[in-house]
Design an enzyme around this catalytic site. Structure first.
Site, PDB file in Angstrom:
ATOM      1  N   GLU A  16       0.824  -1.205   0.000  1.00 30.61           N
ATOM      2  CA  GLU A  16       0.000   0.000   0.000  1.00 30.61           C
ATOM      3  C   GLU A  16       0.858   1.256   0.000  1.00 30.61           C
ATOM      4  O   GLU A  16       1.963   1.263   0.547  1.00 30.61           O
ATOM      5  CB  GLU A  16      -0.894   0.014   1.258  1.00 30.61           C
ATOM      6  CG  GLU A  16      -1.707  -1.248   1.449  1.00 30.61           C
ATOM      7  CD  GLU A  16      -2.308  -1.366   2.841  1.00 30.61           C
ATOM      8  OE1 GLU A  16      -3.010  -2.362   3.089  1.00 30.61           O
ATOM      9  OE2 GLU A  16      -2.076  -0.463   3.665  1.00 30.61           O
ATOM     10  N   LYS A  36       2.415   4.478   1.265  1.00 32.84           N
ATOM     11  CA  LYS A  36       2.639   5.068   2.592  1.00 32.84           C
ATOM     12  C   LYS A  36       2.521   6.578   2.430  1.00 32.84           C
ATOM     13  O   LYS A  36       3.418   7.228   1.899  1.00 32.84           O
ATOM     14  CB  LYS A  36       4.009   4.694   3.159  1.00 32.84           C
ATOM     15  CG  LYS A  36       4.180   5.163   4.593  1.00 32.84           C
ATOM     16  CD  LYS A  36       5.534   4.808   5.178  1.00 32.84           C
ATOM     17  CE  LYS A  36       5.569   5.115   6.665  1.00 32.84           C
ATOM     18  NZ  LYS A  36       5.082   6.449   7.020  1.00 32.84           N
ATOM     19  N   ARG A  74      -2.432   9.960  10.896  1.00 31.06           N
ATOM     20  CA  ARG A  74      -3.214   8.763  11.195  1.00 31.06           C
ATOM     21  C   ARG A  74      -4.564   9.163  11.791  1.00 31.06           C
ATOM     22  O   ARG A  74      -4.645  10.030  12.667  1.00 31.06           O
ATOM     23  CB  ARG A  74      -2.442   7.890  12.187  1.00 31.06           C
ATOM     24  CG  ARG A  74      -3.052   6.522  12.488  1.00 31.06           C
ATOM     25  CD  ARG A  74      -2.711   5.539  11.393  1.00 31.06           C
ATOM     26  NE  ARG A  74      -3.133   4.178  11.746  1.00 31.06           N
ATOM     27  CZ  ARG A  74      -2.309   3.245  12.235  1.00 31.06           C
ATOM     28  NH1 ARG A  74      -1.043   3.529  12.462  1.00 31.06           N
ATOM     29  NH2 ARG A  74      -2.760   2.033  12.484  1.00 31.06           N
ATOM     30  N   GLU A  85      -5.444   7.176   6.996  1.00 32.72           N
ATOM     31  CA  GLU A  85      -4.658   8.414   7.016  1.00 32.72           C
ATOM     32  C   GLU A  85      -5.514   9.515   6.407  1.00 32.72           C
ATOM     33  O   GLU A  85      -6.408   9.258   5.594  1.00 32.72           O
ATOM     34  CB  GLU A  85      -3.381   8.260   6.181  1.00 32.72           C
ATOM     35  CG  GLU A  85      -2.395   7.247   6.690  1.00 32.72           C
ATOM     36  CD  GLU A  85      -1.293   7.878   7.512  1.00 32.72           C
ATOM     37  OE1 GLU A  85      -1.090   9.105   7.407  1.00 32.72           O
ATOM     38  OE2 GLU A  85      -0.635   7.140   8.265  1.00 32.72           O
ATOM     39  N   PHE A 107      -7.198   2.166   5.185  1.00 33.21           N
ATOM     40  CA  PHE A 107      -6.460   0.945   4.852  1.00 33.21           C
ATOM     41  C   PHE A 107      -6.868  -0.257   5.693  1.00 33.21           C
ATOM     42  O   PHE A 107      -6.350  -1.356   5.504  1.00 33.21           O
ATOM     43  CB  PHE A 107      -4.949   1.157   4.960  1.00 33.21           C
ATOM     44  CG  PHE A 107      -4.471   1.750   6.256  1.00 33.21           C
ATOM     45  CD1 PHE A 107      -4.501   1.028   7.440  1.00 33.21           C
ATOM     46  CD2 PHE A 107      -3.961   3.040   6.286  1.00 33.21           C
ATOM     47  CE1 PHE A 107      -4.048   1.570   8.621  1.00 33.21           C
ATOM     48  CE2 PHE A 107      -3.506   3.595   7.473  1.00 33.21           C
ATOM     49  CZ  PHE A 107      -3.543   2.851   8.649  1.00 33.21           C
TER      50      PHE A 107
END
Length: 512
Positions: free
Chosen positions: A210, A212, A217, A261, A296
């Protein structure tokens, strides 16, 4: 139990670097505590207050001039009651009222107890840094396996609350902690990968790769039309991010918990600087700068708790409820496709990729290596220990930073280097204004700080060194940004820093 016992144990724990010795000291203290005292004792020795913030600043504490009591008489219950009263003080005259209460408390405390209270109320007991050690000590003192204690901490978000349950009701009480909508779950974290190839090989290709993102967060919860948004540190920021609330409220479900995120984007769709994203977290109202979520993980959906399901299953639920807003990912990619995905992430202005085992369950913290981050350059989140006054163009500004890595066993941060590189004029001004608020003492050249501020440092690597107590030193370190979303308990450990040592030792002049 007398406060003196807690203060003595705190000093003994700080004086040893042995993890086993720390656990034994804490276990012995907890075995002597009454059940109703456990929550306070665990909270205090973890550097936290059961009452949360109670409006007492470090400068107020150091300004007190109170003679110490000759003999210990204060009990844990009496001190906790004082804290309750301090937390309830508000309105006109509150400063004087708090000072009066503090004076009464400190008059009854011995010198050692006064020192402990100043450190606790002033935030100097390294908040959260002892959590792993304390969790093991709670399990040992209660005669329980450590796994259910850890799980209760993850689900409750509070170690002290889980400890109290462990002593009062054992495993059955701990099992009562479940995923609760509106109460944040401690986040699962990633460890650095040696390389993309190594991470793919470790999991035999059964991974999700995935993007980043260079964002912040978030964890979002929804029950019917009620939505909560929490940060990495479990802070509720719902009122300052209405666009995220509206988006989550519109998802096709009745209840959900998503991990992800958020970041602000330019008109061209590239990420704005991290500080711009974080500026929204402290706002009380929506600003023109909109945040975009990228999820995610899915921890709950319409009555189904998914923490114990493998990531492969959780991703199916995520696709069902928020596929339009999921983070870009590849599942079981070939090596060439994974490399291309890493390149695409970097090309879009992001940090790299995350490699996650598809068989992994959701576990708080960095337990194991089920999630690994792959970045093209080394970065570390370190604690600012001190700053030196600049000279020349930087005269009058706090400049050169002293940097420390977290001791995983709860000791003070371990110094690993200094740097002034990467500091813009804006950061120099900010440091000079902000750092004195965290000051413990100073000398002619340096201002020393409580371990509270985390900075992200980019570096070329580390080298063996006798200059610093951890035996390693940063090479060509430079400041990327400050991390207001992270506390000292979230900083990288000395073990993470040492893991960057090259297999062929590098001397302090940078040569093999």
């Amino acid at each position: 139990m007398l406060l003196n016992s807690v203060a003595d144990t705190s000093a003994d724990v700080a004086a040893t670097r042995s993890r086993r010795a720390k656990i034994d000291l804490l276990r012995d203290l907890l075995e002597r505590a009454e059940p109703h005292e456990v929550e306070s004792v665990v909270s205090w020795l973890s550097g936290e207050m059961t009452q949360g913030r109670i409006g007492v600043g470090y400068r107020t504490l150091t300004a007190l001039s109170v003679s110490a009591a000759a003999d210990p008489t204060l009990t844990v219950g009496e001190v906790s009651a004082f804290f309750d009263r301090l937390g309830a003080v508000s309105g006109p005259g509150s400063t004087a009222a708090r000072t009066g209460l503090l004076t009464r408390l400190f008059e009854q405390a011995t010198e050692a107890e006064q020192g402990f209270l100043v450190a606790l109320l002033g935030g100097e007991l390294r908040q959260g840094a002892l959590e792993g050690v304390m969790t093991d000590a709670v399990a040992a003192a209660a005669g329980l396996p450590v796994a259910p204690v850890r799980r209760a901490v993850m689900l409750s978000g509070r170690l002290a609350q889980a400890a109290a349950a462990a002593f009062e009701g054992g495993v059955d009480a701990l099992a009562g902690f479940g995923l609760e909508l509106g109460r944040p779950v401690r986040p699962m974290l990633a460890s650095p990968a040696e390389s993309l190839e190594a991470a793919l090989t470790e999991f035999d290709g059964a991974v999700s790769v995935e993007f980043k993102l260079d964002g912040a967060r978030i964890q979002v919860h929804r029950r019917d039309d009620t939505v909560w948004v929490f940060t990495r540190t479990l802070r509720d920021i719902t009122t300052s991010v209405p666009e995220l609330v509206d988006l989550v409220r519109a998802l096709p479900c009745r209840s959900v918990v998503l991990d992800g995120e958020t970041l602000a984007l330019t008109d061209a769709g590239r990420p704005r600087p991290f500080q711009e994203t974080m500026s929204r977290f402290g706002a009380r109202t929506e600003r023109e700068l909109l945040l975009h979520p990228y999820f995610f993980d899915c921890l709950h959906l319409d009555g189904d708790d998914l923490l114990d399901e493998p990531l492969s299953v959780r991703l199916e639920y995520l696709e069902r409820v928020a596929g339009e807003h999921r983070i870009p990912r590849l599942v079981r990619p070939a090596a060439a496709s994974a490399e291309a995905h890493l390149g695409a992430s970097l090309g879009h202005g992001h940090e790299g990729v995350m490699v996650k085992s598809l068989t992994s369950t959701y576990t708080a913290g960095r337990r194991g290596r089920a999630w690994q981050k792959v970045k093209p350059e080394h970065t570390l989140d370190l604690v600012v220990l001190a700053a030196e006054w600049g000279y020349g163009r930087r005269s009058g500004y706090l400049s050169n930073l002293h940097l420390g890595a977290r001791d995983p066993d709860g000791g003070p941060p371990i110094m690993v280097g200094k740097t002034f590189k990467g500091l813009t004029d804006a950061l120099l001004l900010w440091q000079t204004e902000e750092f004195p608020r965290h000051e413990t003492h100073r000398d002619e050249h340096t201002v020393y700080l409580r371990p509270a501020i985390v900075v992200e440092i980019e570096l070329d690597g580390v080298q063996a060194s006798t200059r610093y107590p951890g035996g390693v030193a940063l090479r060509f370190a430079r400041v990327l940004r400050y991390r207001p979303d992270r506390s000292a308990a979230d900083a990288d450990t000395i073990e993470t820093v040492r893991a960057l040592l090259p297999s062929t030792p590098v001397a302090e002049n940078g040569l093999p």
